[in-house]
Write a protein that holds these residues in place. Sequence first.
Motif, PDB file in Angstrom:
ATOM      1  N   ILE A  73     -36.860  -2.686  21.811  1.00  0.00           N
ATOM      2  CA  ILE A  73     -36.446  -2.483  23.205  1.00  0.00           C
ATOM      3  C   ILE A  73     -36.684  -1.011  23.538  1.00  0.00           C
ATOM      4  O   ILE A  73     -36.127  -0.132  22.877  1.00  0.00           O
ATOM      5  CB  ILE A  73     -34.965  -2.860  23.398  1.00  0.00           C
ATOM      6  N   PRO A  74     -37.503  -0.712  24.559  1.00  0.00           N
ATOM      7  CA  PRO A  74     -37.978   0.664  24.776  1.00  0.00           C
ATOM      8  C   PRO A  74     -36.936   1.774  24.741  1.00  0.00           C
ATOM      9  O   PRO A  74     -36.960   2.597  23.854  1.00  0.00           O
ATOM     10  CB  PRO A  74     -38.658   0.575  26.140  1.00  0.00           C
ATOM     11  N   ILE A  75     -36.018   1.854  25.648  1.00  0.00           N
ATOM     12  CA  ILE A  75     -35.073   2.977  25.686  1.00  0.00           C
ATOM     13  C   ILE A  75     -34.017   2.835  24.594  1.00  0.00           C
ATOM     14  O   ILE A  75     -33.643   3.814  23.942  1.00  0.00           O
ATOM     15  CB  ILE A  75     -34.426   3.085  27.086  1.00  0.00           C
ATOM     16  N   VAL A  76     -33.573   1.618  24.368  1.00  0.00           N
ATOM     17  CA  VAL A  76     -32.571   1.349  23.340  1.00  0.00           C
ATOM     18  C   VAL A  76     -33.114   1.729  21.966  1.00  0.00           C
ATOM     19  O   VAL A  76     -32.405   2.302  21.139  1.00  0.00           O
ATOM     20  CB  VAL A  76     -32.149  -0.137  23.373  1.00  0.00           C
ATOM     21  N   GLY A  77     -34.395   1.432  21.715  1.00  0.00           N
ATOM     22  CA  GLY A  77     -35.005   1.763  20.428  1.00  0.00           C
ATOM     23  C   GLY A  77     -35.031   3.252  20.163  1.00  0.00           C
ATOM     24  O   GLY A  77     -34.811   3.703  19.036  1.00  0.00           O
TER      25      GLY A  77
END
Length: 124
Positions: A73-77
């Motif tokens: 997951i882009p920002i979560v990652g």
Amino acid sequence: MDSNGISDLYASIFSGTSGLIVLAFYILVVIGLWKVFTKAGYPGILALVPFVNVIFLVKIAGMSGWLALLYLIPIVGFIFGIFVAIRMGERFGKGGLFSFFLLFVFPYIGYLILGFGESRYRQV
């Protein structure tokens, strides 16, 4: 940009000198991870497989391996990567500043320091 221009761009990025530099950094990370995995009680060869090594990094940080899916997951990652780096540093007795800069920002240096240094893995 047409599709031929994009493929030429990718070919120029991943060939020649830049490809060798990326390969050198990957090899440095794998060598460091191999020693880190060995210190934590896991087989070092797991460092060679790209997504498997992330699962075991999350496990070494003291979390469930399933949480490695959060990296997708882009920002979560991105945020989870910082969290994992700090937790992993704590497991090896390192502070937050070391963990952020040398395990998240410059992992090719940080994993070598953890793997070949005198720090010991502590299961909490």
